[in-house]
Motif scaffolding. Sequence first.
Motif, PDB file in Angstrom:
ATOM      1  N   TRP A 181     -23.577 -47.706 -12.072  1.00  0.00           N
ATOM      2  CA  TRP A 181     -23.499 -46.632 -13.076  1.00  0.00           C
ATOM      3  C   TRP A 181     -24.238 -45.386 -12.616  1.00  0.00           C
ATOM      4  CZ3 TRP A 181     -20.129 -46.520 -16.888  1.00  0.00           C
ATOM      5  CH2 TRP A 181     -20.210 -45.448 -17.789  1.00  0.00           C
ATOM      6  N   ALA A 182     -25.374 -45.553 -11.944  1.00  0.00           N
ATOM      7  CA  ALA A 182     -26.106 -44.382 -11.449  1.00  0.00           C
ATOM      8  C   ALA A 182     -25.292 -43.646 -10.394  1.00  0.00           C
ATOM      9  CB  ALA A 182     -27.455 -44.806 -10.881  1.00  0.00           C
ATOM     10  N   ALA A 183     -24.582 -44.401  -9.543  1.00  0.00           N
ATOM     11  CA  ALA A 183     -23.709 -43.772  -8.549  1.00  0.00           C
ATOM     12  C   ALA A 183     -22.628 -42.952  -9.244  1.00  0.00           C
ATOM     13  CB  ALA A 183     -23.093 -44.839  -7.650  1.00  0.00           C
ATOM     14  N   HIS A 184     -22.017 -43.529 -10.258  1.00  0.00           N
ATOM     15  CA  HIS A 184     -20.985 -42.808 -11.019  1.00  0.00           C
ATOM     16  C   HIS A 184     -21.570 -41.561 -11.685  1.00  0.00           C
ATOM     17  CE1 HIS A 184     -18.188 -41.740 -14.162  1.00  0.00           C
ATOM     18  NE2 HIS A 184     -19.049 -42.119 -15.085  1.00  0.00           N
ATOM     19  N   ALA A 185     -22.741 -41.715 -12.297  1.00  0.00           N
ATOM     20  CA  ALA A 185     -23.347 -40.589 -13.010  1.00  0.00           C
ATOM     21  C   ALA A 185     -23.680 -39.425 -12.076  1.00  0.00           C
ATOM     22  CB  ALA A 185     -24.614 -41.057 -13.726  1.00  0.00           C
ATOM     23  N   ARG A 186     -23.924 -39.728 -10.798  1.00  0.00           N
ATOM     24  CA  ARG A 186     -24.239 -38.688  -9.821  1.00  0.00           C
ATOM     25  C   ARG A 186     -23.025 -38.315  -8.973  1.00  0.00           C
ATOM     26  NH1 ARG A 186     -28.378 -35.205 -10.578  1.00  0.00           N
ATOM     27  NH2 ARG A 186     -29.682 -36.253 -12.135  1.00  0.00           N
ATOM     28  N   ASP A 187     -21.846 -38.670  -9.462  1.00  0.00           N
ATOM     29  CA  ASP A 187     -20.579 -38.257  -8.849  1.00  0.00           C
ATOM     30  C   ASP A 187     -20.372 -38.814  -7.444  1.00  0.00           C
ATOM     31  OD1 ASP A 187     -18.155 -36.989  -9.343  1.00  0.00           O
ATOM     32  OD2 ASP A 187     -18.743 -35.179  -8.253  1.00  0.00           O
ATOM     33  N   VAL A 188     -20.901 -40.008  -7.180  1.00  0.00           N
ATOM     34  CA  VAL A 188     -20.591 -40.706  -5.929  1.00  0.00           C
ATOM     35  C   VAL A 188     -19.209 -41.319  -6.098  1.00  0.00           C
ATOM     36  CG1 VAL A 188     -21.244 -42.570  -4.358  1.00  0.00           C
ATOM     37  CG2 VAL A 188     -23.014 -41.193  -5.467  1.00  0.00           C
ATOM     38  N   ASP A 189     -18.252 -40.883  -5.312  1.00  0.00           N
ATOM     39  CA  ASP A 189     -16.868 -41.271  -5.575  1.00  0.00           C
ATOM     40  C   ASP A 189     -16.449 -42.571  -4.901  1.00  0.00           C
ATOM     41  OD1 ASP A 189     -14.366 -40.604  -6.893  1.00  0.00           O
ATOM     42  OD2 ASP A 189     -13.551 -40.414  -4.862  1.00  0.00           O
ATOM     43  N   ARG A 190     -17.146 -43.000  -3.830  1.00  0.00           N
ATOM     44  CA  ARG A 190     -16.743 -44.232  -3.150  1.00  0.00           C
ATOM     45  C   ARG A 190     -17.916 -45.201  -3.066  1.00  0.00           C
ATOM     46  NH1 ARG A 190     -12.844 -44.275   2.050  1.00  0.00           N
ATOM     47  NH2 ARG A 190     -11.616 -43.191   0.430  1.00  0.00           N
ATOM     48  N   LEU A 191     -17.657 -46.428  -3.498  1.00  0.00           N
ATOM     49  CA  LEU A 191     -18.674 -47.478  -3.518  1.00  0.00           C
ATOM     50  C   LEU A 191     -18.025 -48.795  -3.155  1.00  0.00           C
ATOM     51  CD1 LEU A 191     -21.408 -48.128  -6.181  1.00  0.00           C
ATOM     52  CD2 LEU A 191     -19.687 -49.910  -5.773  1.00  0.00           C
ATOM     53  N   LEU A 192     -18.742 -49.606  -2.397  1.00  0.00           N
ATOM     54  CA  LEU A 192     -18.274 -50.955  -2.051  1.00  0.00           C
ATOM     55  C   LEU A 192     -19.231 -51.970  -2.638  1.00  0.00           C
ATOM     56  CD1 LEU A 192     -16.121 -52.571  -0.379  1.00  0.00           C
ATOM     57  CD2 LEU A 192     -17.877 -52.709   1.411  1.00  0.00           C
ATOM     58  N   PHE A 193     -18.703 -52.857  -3.480  1.00  0.00           N
ATOM     59  CA  PHE A 193     -19.496 -53.893  -4.136  1.00  0.00           C
ATOM     60  C   PHE A 193     -19.212 -55.230  -3.464  1.00  0.00           C
ATOM     61  CE2 PHE A 193     -19.448 -57.118  -7.675  1.00  0.00           C
ATOM     62  CZ  PHE A 193     -20.825 -57.252  -7.779  1.00  0.00           C
ATOM     63  N   LEU A 194     -20.271 -55.926  -3.055  1.00  0.00           N
ATOM     64  CA  LEU A 194     -20.131 -57.237  -2.416  1.00  0.00           C
ATOM     65  C   LEU A 194     -20.248 -58.339  -3.462  1.00  0.00           C
ATOM     66  CD1 LEU A 194     -19.851 -57.564   0.778  1.00  0.00           C
ATOM     67  CD2 LEU A 194     -20.741 -55.366   0.030  1.00  0.00           C
ATOM     68  N   GLY A 195     -19.183 -59.106  -3.616  1.00  0.00           N
ATOM     69  CA  GLY A 195     -19.189 -60.209  -4.569  1.00  0.00           C
ATOM     70  C   GLY A 195     -19.272 -61.548  -3.875  1.00  0.00           C
TER      71      GLY A 195
END
Length: 332
Positions: free
Chosen positions: A94-108
Amino acid sequence: MHPTDLRIFVAGHRGMVGSAIERRLRSLGYAEIVTRTRAELDLTDQAQVRRFFASEHIDQVVLAAAKVGGIYANSMLPADFVYENLMIEANVIWAAHARDVDRLLFLGSSCIYPKFATQPMVEEALLTGPLEPTNEPYAVAKIAGITLCASLRTQFGRDYRAIMPTNLYGPGDNYHPTRSHVIPGLIRRFHEARETGAPEVVIWGTGEPRREFLHVDDLARASVHVMERPRSEFDEVLGGTLAHLNVGTGVDLTIRELAGLVAGAVGFEGRLEFDPTMPDGTPRKLLDVSRVTALGWNAEITLRDGLRSTVDDFMLQYAARSGAVDPLGSTP
C-alpha cells in the motif's frame, strides 16, 4: 531512464530469496538497489514504512520479505505467521501504491493452492478448495498479498505482479533444527548424524508425498525476468485476469527419494527411517509452469547440482559458527 538506473527496493535482502534476487540484479548492471535491515526498517510498522517510501523515491519494489518456516514452525507459531506476513504485505504494497510506484513484484508460495488441487496445479486453482491445515495461516497471508496486488491492478491500474515459487532451497538457507524447510533441515540432520556416528535418521511422515524443488538462483532469474517483461506480455500470458504466476521446475519426486539424494550429498551412509505417526502434509505439490515457460523462462539448475552447492553453503556456515551455542540457529 535506462532500466538499470531504476531505484529498486528489495525488501528482505538478507534472506535466502531476497539476497539471491539482489545478486541477480547487480549481475545485470542494476546499480540503484535500495535495501534496509530489519533494525533499520521494521516492515510490520506502518508508520516506518510510509516514512521510508516518502523519503526514498523508489521506482520499483521486489517484496521478498516474509516470515517463513517448515511444518513444525507453522504448527507452533500460527499467529506469528499470519500476523507478520499480513502486516509486511499490507504495509509495503500500500505504501508503494500511495507513493505512485507503478511496478511491484510480490513473492508468494505454492502453499496458496488447495491441499487436494488437481496436479499439476494451475494458477486458476487458487481458492477452489480447503488449504493444507499445517500451513494455512501462512497461506492465507500470501493469498491476501496476491489479492491486494490484483485489486490494485483492477482499481488503480497498477502493474503489480506476483509469482508463486515451488519449494525453494539453496545457499543462504535457514538450517535451524525446527524452523527450517525440508532440504536444509535434512542437510543439518544428516550432517550431525554423520558427525556423531548415528546409525539412522528418523524422518517425519511416510516419505510418500511428492514435492517439487527449485534452486533459489533459478528463482532469482525468474523474478528479474518476470519484472522486466512489458506489462502487455505479462498480461497476455496470464489471460488478462490473473496477477500471479507459477514458478517451478515442472518435475517432482517423493520425500523418500529426496532424503536419499540429500543423504548422498552430505555423505551420510546410515539408515533412513520414516515415522508414519507424524504428518505428511499435502500428498503432492507440483506446479503447472506452462505460463512462465511461455514468458521465456525455464529452470536451469538440476536438483543434484543444487544440493551440492547447498551442502557446501551449509558447511561454510557450520564452520563459521561452530563455536556458537546453537550453530546455524538463526533465521537469515
